[in-house]
Design a protein around this motif. Structure first.
Motif, PDB file in Angstrom:
ATOM      1  N   GLY A   1       0.852  -1.179   0.046  1.00 49.40           N
ATOM      2  CA  GLY A   1      -0.083   0.026  -0.116  1.00 49.40           C
ATOM      3  C   GLY A   1       0.867   1.219  -0.174  1.00 49.40           C
ATOM      4  O   GLY A   1       0.312   2.402  -0.371  1.00 49.40           O
ATOM      5  N   TYR A   2       2.084   1.239   0.408  1.00 52.45           N
ATOM      6  CA  TYR A   2       2.698   2.262   0.775  1.00 52.45           C
ATOM      7  C   TYR A   2       4.030   2.603   0.243  1.00 52.45           C
ATOM      8  O   TYR A   2       4.613   3.586   0.313  1.00 52.45           O
ATOM      9  CB  TYR A   2       2.890   2.529   2.502  1.00 52.45           C
ATOM     10  CG  TYR A   2       1.647   2.951   3.057  1.00 52.45           C
ATOM     11  CD1 TYR A   2       1.157   4.407   3.120  1.00 52.45           C
ATOM     12  CD2 TYR A   2       0.959   2.063   3.398  1.00 52.45           C
ATOM     13  CE1 TYR A   2      -0.137   4.435   3.497  1.00 52.45           C
ATOM     14  CE2 TYR A   2      -0.327   2.171   4.036  1.00 52.45           C
ATOM     15  CZ  TYR A   2      -0.835   3.458   4.168  1.00 52.45           C
ATOM     16  OH  TYR A   2      -1.993   3.797   4.781  1.00 52.45           O
ATOM     17  N   GLU A   3       4.691   1.297  -0.441  1.00 52.23           N
ATOM     18  CA  GLU A   3       5.904   1.771  -0.867  1.00 52.23           C
ATOM     19  C   GLU A   3       5.700   2.474  -2.280  1.00 52.23           C
ATOM     20  O   GLU A   3       6.677   3.293  -2.643  1.00 52.23           O
ATOM     21  CB  GLU A   3       6.717   0.494  -1.343  1.00 52.23           C
ATOM     22  CG  GLU A   3       8.221   0.776  -1.900  1.00 52.23           C
ATOM     23  CD  GLU A   3       9.047  -0.286  -2.185  1.00 52.23           C
ATOM     24  OE1 GLU A   3      10.216   0.044  -2.607  1.00 52.23           O
ATOM     25  OE2 GLU A   3       8.634  -1.274  -2.093  1.00 52.23           O
ATOM     26  N   ALA A   4       4.703   2.086  -2.967  1.00 52.19           N
ATOM     27  CA  ALA A   4       4.479   3.119  -4.307  1.00 52.19           C
ATOM     28  C   ALA A   4       4.356   4.721  -3.726  1.00 52.19           C
ATOM     29  O   ALA A   4       4.639   5.564  -4.797  1.00 52.19           O
ATOM     30  CB  ALA A   4       3.272   2.628  -5.026  1.00 52.19           C
ATOM     31  N   SER A   5       3.850   4.742  -2.524  1.00 50.56           N
ATOM     32  CA  SER A   5       3.431   6.263  -2.284  1.00 50.56           C
ATOM     33  C   SER A   5       4.941   6.739  -1.932  1.00 50.56           C
ATOM     34  O   SER A   5       5.060   7.834  -2.509  1.00 50.56           O
ATOM     35  CB  SER A   5       2.809   6.071  -0.900  1.00 50.56           C
ATOM     36  OG  SER A   5       1.410   5.767  -0.946  1.00 50.56           O
ATOM     37  N   ALA A   6       5.823   6.045  -1.594  1.00 52.72           N
ATOM     38  CA  ALA A   6       7.102   6.421  -1.147  1.00 52.72           C
ATOM     39  C   ALA A   6       7.897   6.987  -2.511  1.00 52.72           C
ATOM     40  O   ALA A   6       8.594   8.015  -2.737  1.00 52.72           O
ATOM     41  CB  ALA A   6       7.810   5.728  -0.153  1.00 52.72           C
TER      42      ALA A   6
END
Length: 372
Positions: A310-315
């Motif tokens: 959920g969040y590595e793509a955000s980073a």
């Protein structure tokens, strides 16, 4: 270097093209699940809880290739279930390599030595081996004595043959930070290319609902583990995602960044939640109510999630969204020691066991059905 330059260039140029085209929602990694059945029954995973008729289903190679082409992401993660149990996994991987996708075949490695002849070493193929820490911790987490030794032996064989090999580690409440750090040392000595980390996520089908981490405990644990870092540790993750786990950054969830395709179709909204399915990737993007998901949405199902999917793509998106994000990534790459005296004290705190040793891995009727 944990990732080849060619892969970094492919991913970076792909993201820049998405930015120049003005796309706000674009996939980075396709999570391609060709089957759900497995030869383990891990307490923190619910994949084999599906009915027997679902566990017997496979995606065909043609369905896999169509999903990959439809999505267009430069990287493909092939989880499951255990993908090495798929009768056509060699053909699937060969087809993805021919399409020049960077593939992470996620495996518990119990079948890797038996199946390794199906694959050829390539810069496009990485075996991402599920290891949840050192020998005792891993065997407890996967509910299988001896699983660690089988996996490590298979990893050595894969490395000897010239394959890219990484590890994929999920950490639960009660994980011992000192042991995790010792595990990093063991993996670097073994010669793996890099390591992936993620906190466990409490999704409904998982048999063990007691050991998933809340956000505050996640940040505390990863601060202890990832501060005062050794120079030789290599992580196959965005450095900003690691800072997110440590509590140094906050990001919104971007579930479209790692979309999931499996035997049901395109899963809404993400790899871990199941709120319906779409027939096409375009339909997934257009019909999913994305505002309902992520911690900022108030959705209780998302309240404690800090998971890689959920969040590595955000980073990664943050890296390419501004000069500040790019410079922060450069800084985190060059200065990764994170000296922190308080984190050293956290390492000395007493820890409880990760999981009770529940021997459900080889005798249950459910697992007998999954092998059929």
């Amino acid at each position: 270097m944990p990732v080849p330059v060619s892969q970094m260039w492919t991913v970076a140029s792909y993201i820049v093209r998405q930015k120049l085209a003005g796309r706000k929602q674009y996939p980075l990694v396709l999570m391609l699940e060709p089957l759900f059945r497995c030869n383990l029954a891990c307490a923190g995973c619910g994949k084999i809880q599906y009915p027997a008729h679902i566990l017997k289903k496979d995606l065909s190679p043609e369905e896999c290739f169509r999903a990959v082409e439809e999505c267009g992401a430069p990287m493909v993660s092939v989880p499951g279930g255990e993908p090495l149990m798929h009768p056509q996994i060699g053909e699937i991987i060969e087809g993805l390599v021919a399409r020049k996708k960077y593939i992470y075949l996620c495996t518990n490695a119990l079948l890797l030595k038996e199946k390794i002849h199906l694959f050829q070493p390539s810069k496009y193929l990485t075996f991402s081996v599920h290891l949840d820490g050192q020998r005792e911790e891993h065997d407890l987490a996967v509910c299988r004595e001896g699983g660690y030794d089988i996996a490590v032996d298979a990893m050595r064989e894969a490395l000897r043959r010239g394959f890219r090999v990484t590890t994929n580690t999920t950490l639960f409440d009660g994980a011992n930070p000192k042991s995790v750090r010792a595990f990093f040392d063991e993996m670097m000595e073994l010669g793996v290319e890099g390591m992936m980390l993620s906190p466990g996520y409490s999704y409904d089908k998982a048999p063990d609902q007691k050991h998933f981490l809340g956000r505050a405990r996640t940040r505390r644990m990863f601060r202890a583990i990832l501060s005062n870092r050794k120079k030789n540790w290599q992580f196959n993750l965005s450095p900003l995602f690691l800072e997110f786990l440590m509590g140094k950054r906050t990001y919104p969830c971007t579930p479209w960044g790692m979309p999931t395709y499996n035997v049901f179709g395109w899963q809404k909204p993400c790899y871990l939640l199941q709120d319906g399915y779409a027939e096409t990737f375009a339909e997934l993007l257009a019909t999913t109510e994305w505002s309902r998901y992520g911690t900022e949405s108030g959705n209780p199902a998302c309240a404690n999630c800090m998971v890689h999917s959920g969040y590595e793509a955000s980073a990664v998106n943050a890296t390419f969204s501004s000069l500040g994000g790019f410079l922060a990534t450069v800084k985190a790459t060059l200065f990764s020691g994170y000296r922190d005296d308080e984190a050293l004290r956290l390492l000395e705190e007493p820890q409880t066991a990760v999981h009770p040793l529940v021997q459900i891995a080889t005798t249950s009727e459910t697992l007998q059905e999954t092998r059929a």
